[in-house]
Motif scaffolding. Structure first.
Motif, PDB file in Angstrom:
ATOM      1  N   ALA A  93     -10.736 -29.174 -37.057  1.00  0.00           N
ATOM      2  CA  ALA A  93     -10.242 -29.158 -35.677  1.00  0.00           C
ATOM      3  C   ALA A  93      -8.933 -28.383 -35.576  1.00  0.00           C
ATOM      4  CB  ALA A  93     -10.061 -30.583 -35.166  1.00  0.00           C
ATOM      5  N   LYS A  94      -8.044 -28.568 -36.553  1.00  0.00           N
ATOM      6  CA  LYS A  94      -6.769 -27.863 -36.536  1.00  0.00           C
ATOM      7  C   LYS A  94      -6.973 -26.350 -36.659  1.00  0.00           C
ATOM      8  CE  LYS A  94      -2.346 -27.528 -38.941  1.00  0.00           C
ATOM      9  NZ  LYS A  94      -2.232 -26.143 -38.609  1.00  0.00           N
ATOM     10  N   VAL A  95      -7.853 -25.942 -37.559  1.00  0.00           N
ATOM     11  CA  VAL A  95      -8.122 -24.515 -37.748  1.00  0.00           C
ATOM     12  C   VAL A  95      -8.708 -23.914 -36.474  1.00  0.00           C
ATOM     13  CG1 VAL A  95      -9.592 -22.869 -38.987  1.00  0.00           C
ATOM     14  CG2 VAL A  95      -8.347 -24.614 -40.253  1.00  0.00           C
ATOM     15  N   LEU A  96      -9.677 -24.595 -35.888  1.00  0.00           N
ATOM     16  CA  LEU A  96     -10.300 -24.070 -34.668  1.00  0.00           C
ATOM     17  C   LEU A  96      -9.288 -23.993 -33.534  1.00  0.00           C
ATOM     18  CD1 LEU A  96     -13.740 -25.909 -34.853  1.00  0.00           C
ATOM     19  CD2 LEU A  96     -13.301 -23.486 -35.259  1.00  0.00           C
ATOM     20  N   ASN A  97      -8.428 -24.992 -33.402  1.00  0.00           N
ATOM     21  CA  ASN A  97      -7.393 -24.966 -32.365  1.00  0.00           C
ATOM     22  C   ASN A  97      -6.408 -23.826 -32.615  1.00  0.00           C
ATOM     23  OD1 ASN A  97      -8.400 -27.079 -30.864  1.00  0.00           O
ATOM     24  ND2 ASN A  97      -7.098 -28.605 -31.827  1.00  0.00           N
ATOM     25  N   ASP A  98      -6.002 -23.650 -33.877  1.00  0.00           N
ATOM     26  CA  ASP A  98      -5.056 -22.574 -34.204  1.00  0.00           C
ATOM     27  C   ASP A  98      -5.632 -21.197 -33.907  1.00  0.00           C
ATOM     28  OD1 ASP A  98      -3.240 -24.463 -35.013  1.00  0.00           O
ATOM     29  OD2 ASP A  98      -3.562 -24.158 -37.161  1.00  0.00           O
ATOM     30  N   LEU A  99      -6.948 -21.059 -34.038  1.00  0.00           N
ATOM     31  CA  LEU A  99      -7.601 -19.775 -33.771  1.00  0.00           C
ATOM     32  C   LEU A  99      -7.951 -19.588 -32.294  1.00  0.00           C
ATOM     33  CD1 LEU A  99      -9.935 -19.555 -36.885  1.00  0.00           C
ATOM     34  CD2 LEU A  99      -7.874 -18.226 -36.435  1.00  0.00           C
ATOM     35  N   GLY A 100      -7.665 -20.600 -31.474  1.00  0.00           N
ATOM     36  CA  GLY A 100      -7.971 -20.497 -30.049  1.00  0.00           C
ATOM     37  C   GLY A 100      -9.415 -20.813 -29.719  1.00  0.00           C
ATOM     38  N   LEU A 101     -10.130 -21.430 -30.625  1.00  0.00           N
ATOM     39  CA  LEU A 101     -11.538 -21.777 -30.402  1.00  0.00           C
ATOM     40  C   LEU A 101     -11.614 -23.223 -29.907  1.00  0.00           C
ATOM     41  CD1 LEU A 101     -12.991 -20.116 -33.614  1.00  0.00           C
ATOM     42  CD2 LEU A 101     -13.083 -19.248 -31.280  1.00  0.00           C
ATOM     43  N   TYR A 102     -11.188 -23.415 -28.674  1.00  0.00           N
ATOM     44  CA  TYR A 102     -11.167 -24.755 -28.102  1.00  0.00           C
ATOM     45  C   TYR A 102     -11.405 -24.685 -26.600  1.00  0.00           C
ATOM     46  CZ  TYR A 102      -6.402 -23.393 -26.843  1.00  0.00           C
ATOM     47  OH  TYR A 102      -5.309 -22.724 -26.356  1.00  0.00           O
ATOM     48  N   ASP A 103     -11.811 -25.835 -26.049  1.00  0.00           N
ATOM     49  CA  ASP A 103     -11.905 -26.009 -24.604  1.00  0.00           C
ATOM     50  C   ASP A 103     -10.707 -26.829 -24.163  1.00  0.00           C
ATOM     51  OD1 ASP A 103     -14.379 -24.664 -24.346  1.00  0.00           O
ATOM     52  OD2 ASP A 103     -15.463 -26.476 -24.942  1.00  0.00           O
ATOM     53  N   LYS A 104     -10.406 -26.763 -22.861  1.00  0.00           N
ATOM     54  CA  LYS A 104      -9.272 -27.510 -22.338  1.00  0.00           C
ATOM     55  C   LYS A 104      -9.773 -28.671 -21.481  1.00  0.00           C
ATOM     56  CE  LYS A 104      -6.369 -23.408 -22.065  1.00  0.00           C
ATOM     57  NZ  LYS A 104      -5.646 -22.504 -21.175  1.00  0.00           N
ATOM     58  N   GLU A 105      -9.199 -29.831 -21.728  1.00  0.00           N
ATOM     59  CA  GLU A 105      -9.460 -30.994 -20.883  1.00  0.00           C
ATOM     60  C   GLU A 105      -8.149 -31.312 -20.176  1.00  0.00           C
ATOM     61  OE1 GLU A 105      -9.889 -35.603 -21.746  1.00  0.00           O
ATOM     62  OE2 GLU A 105     -11.645 -34.468 -22.448  1.00  0.00           O
ATOM     63  N   TYR A 106      -8.153 -31.186 -18.837  1.00  0.00           N
ATOM     64  CA  TYR A 106      -6.930 -31.344 -18.058  1.00  0.00           C
ATOM     65  C   TYR A 106      -6.696 -32.801 -17.695  1.00  0.00           C
ATOM     66  CZ  TYR A 106      -6.843 -26.305 -17.642  1.00  0.00           C
ATOM     67  OH  TYR A 106      -6.793 -24.979 -17.928  1.00  0.00           O
ATOM     68  N   SER A 107      -5.422 -33.148 -17.588  1.00  0.00           N
ATOM     69  CA  SER A 107      -5.011 -34.494 -17.225  1.00  0.00           C
ATOM     70  C   SER A 107      -5.007 -34.633 -15.712  1.00  0.00           C
ATOM     71  CB  SER A 107      -3.612 -34.765 -17.778  1.00  0.00           C
ATOM     72  OG  SER A 107      -3.107 -35.971 -17.275  1.00  0.00           O
ATOM     73  N   GLU A 108      -5.355 -35.806 -15.227  1.00  0.00           N
ATOM     74  CA  GLU A 108      -5.258 -36.102 -13.796  1.00  0.00           C
ATOM     75  C   GLU A 108      -3.801 -36.349 -13.410  1.00  0.00           C
ATOM     76  OE1 GLU A 108      -7.830 -35.997 -11.653  1.00  0.00           O
ATOM     77  OE2 GLU A 108      -9.121 -35.404 -13.332  1.00  0.00           O
ATOM     78  N   ASN A 109      -3.033 -36.818 -14.361  1.00  0.00           N
ATOM     79  CA  ASN A 109      -1.629 -37.142 -14.145  1.00  0.00           C
ATOM     80  C   ASN A 109      -0.794 -35.881 -14.321  1.00  0.00           C
ATOM     81  OD1 ASN A 109       0.916 -38.250 -14.065  1.00  0.00           O
ATOM     82  ND2 ASN A 109       0.550 -39.748 -15.673  1.00  0.00           N
ATOM     83  N   PRO A 110       0.119 -35.557 -13.410  1.00  0.00           N
ATOM     84  CA  PRO A 110       0.912 -34.333 -13.545  1.00  0.00           C
ATOM     85  C   PRO A 110       2.048 -34.454 -14.564  1.00  0.00           C
ATOM     86  CG  PRO A 110       1.490 -35.464 -11.527  1.00  0.00           C
ATOM     87  CD  PRO A 110       0.347 -36.228 -12.125  1.00  0.00           C
ATOM     88  N   ALA A 111       2.208 -35.606 -15.197  1.00  0.00           N
ATOM     89  CA  ALA A 111       3.281 -35.800 -16.173  1.00  0.00           C
ATOM     90  C   ALA A 111       2.748 -35.647 -17.599  1.00  0.00           C
ATOM     91  CB  ALA A 111       3.900 -37.181 -15.991  1.00  0.00           C
ATOM     92  N   TRP A 112       3.665 -35.365 -18.515  1.00  0.00           N
ATOM     93  CA  TRP A 112       3.316 -35.225 -19.916  1.00  0.00           C
ATOM     94  C   TRP A 112       2.912 -36.579 -20.488  1.00  0.00           C
ATOM     95  CZ3 TRP A 112       4.976 -37.429 -24.457  1.00  0.00           C
ATOM     96  CH2 TRP A 112       4.554 -36.817 -25.635  1.00  0.00           C
ATOM     97  N   SER A 113       1.962 -36.568 -21.390  1.00  0.00           N
ATOM     98  CA  SER A 113       1.595 -37.775 -22.136  1.00  0.00           C
ATOM     99  C   SER A 113       1.170 -37.362 -23.536  1.00  0.00           C
ATOM    100  CB  SER A 113       0.461 -38.527 -21.437  1.00  0.00           C
ATOM    101  OG  SER A 113      -0.736 -37.787 -21.501  1.00  0.00           O
ATOM    102  N   GLU A 114       1.111 -38.324 -24.451  1.00  0.00           N
ATOM    103  CA  GLU A 114       0.701 -38.007 -25.817  1.00  0.00           C
ATOM    104  C   GLU A 114      -0.747 -37.544 -25.865  1.00  0.00           C
ATOM    105  OE1 GLU A 114       1.570 -40.806 -28.890  1.00  0.00           O
ATOM    106  OE2 GLU A 114       3.554 -41.211 -28.081  1.00  0.00           O
ATOM    107  N   LYS A 115      -1.554 -38.049 -24.949  1.00  0.00           N
ATOM    108  CA  LYS A 115      -2.961 -37.669 -24.929  1.00  0.00           C
ATOM    109  C   LYS A 115      -3.146 -36.229 -24.452  1.00  0.00           C
ATOM    110  CE  LYS A 115      -7.467 -39.229 -23.339  1.00  0.00           C
ATOM    111  NZ  LYS A 115      -8.207 -40.184 -22.529  1.00  0.00           N
ATOM    112  N   TYR A 116      -2.278 -35.772 -23.561  1.00  0.00           N
ATOM    113  CA  TYR A 116      -2.339 -34.410 -23.012  1.00  0.00           C
ATOM    114  C   TYR A 116      -1.000 -33.713 -23.258  1.00  0.00           C
ATOM    115  CZ  TYR A 116      -6.465 -36.181 -20.630  1.00  0.00           C
ATOM    116  OH  TYR A 116      -7.690 -36.715 -20.361  1.00  0.00           O
TER     117      TYR A 116
END
Length: 166
Positions: free
Chosen positions: A25-48
């Protein structure tokens, strides 16, 4: 087989599989091979934890990276064509990015830097029993240039070796 031994082995297998998936997962994320899941909350959280600014709505959105699903064969092919494979070899202690000649050039460069500094101090002090910054600067400058030249050769050899090992 003893039940506790069997439980230990099973636990280690589960941990190894988990570590493999996390690294993947780390390698794929580092290479930009990921999808984005957006938060409903406009504030920062550990999950997003990731942030991006939307030019259309002029608002920021927080999201998390979800690596795309790839098979083990696809993952091996991805590693084959990415620079991450070379970095992993170096981190695992293999010497695919190293070369004995490059190491010798690096050591010579360090010796030139150190010797040039002390020779500059010695020659600057010799002239007229008074420290001559001009003489010392010439010695320091020439040793700096020579040392940097050696470091440059060492880096070229390392890069060529990395290309060869790809």
């Amino acid at each position: 087989m003893n039940q506790r031994v069997q439980e230990f082995i099973n636990q280690q297998k589960i941990q190894a599989e988990y570590n493999k998936n996390m690294e993947k997962a780390k390698v794929l994320n580092d290479l930009g091979l990921y999808d984005k899941e957006y938060s409903e909350n406009p504030a920062w959280s550990e999950k997003y934890p990731e942030y991006e600014y939307d030019q259309v709505t002029h608002q920021g959105k927080y999201f998390r990276k979800i690596p795309i699903s790839v098979t083990d064969e696809e993952y091996a092919e991805i590693l084959k064509y990415s620079n991450i494979a070379i970095n992993q070899d170096e981190n695992n202690g293999t010497k695919s990015g190293s070369n004995s000649i490059a190491t010798v050039f690096t050591v010579i460069a360090v010796i030139i830097f150190i010797a040039g500094f002390f020779v500059g101090l010695f020659l600057g002090e010799e002239i007229g029993y008074k420290f001559s910054i001009g003489v010392a600067s010439i010695c320091w400058g020439s040793s700096f240039l020579s040392g940097m030249l050696m470091l440059g050769f060492a880096e070229i050899i390392k890069l060529l070796n990395a290309i060869k090992n790809k």
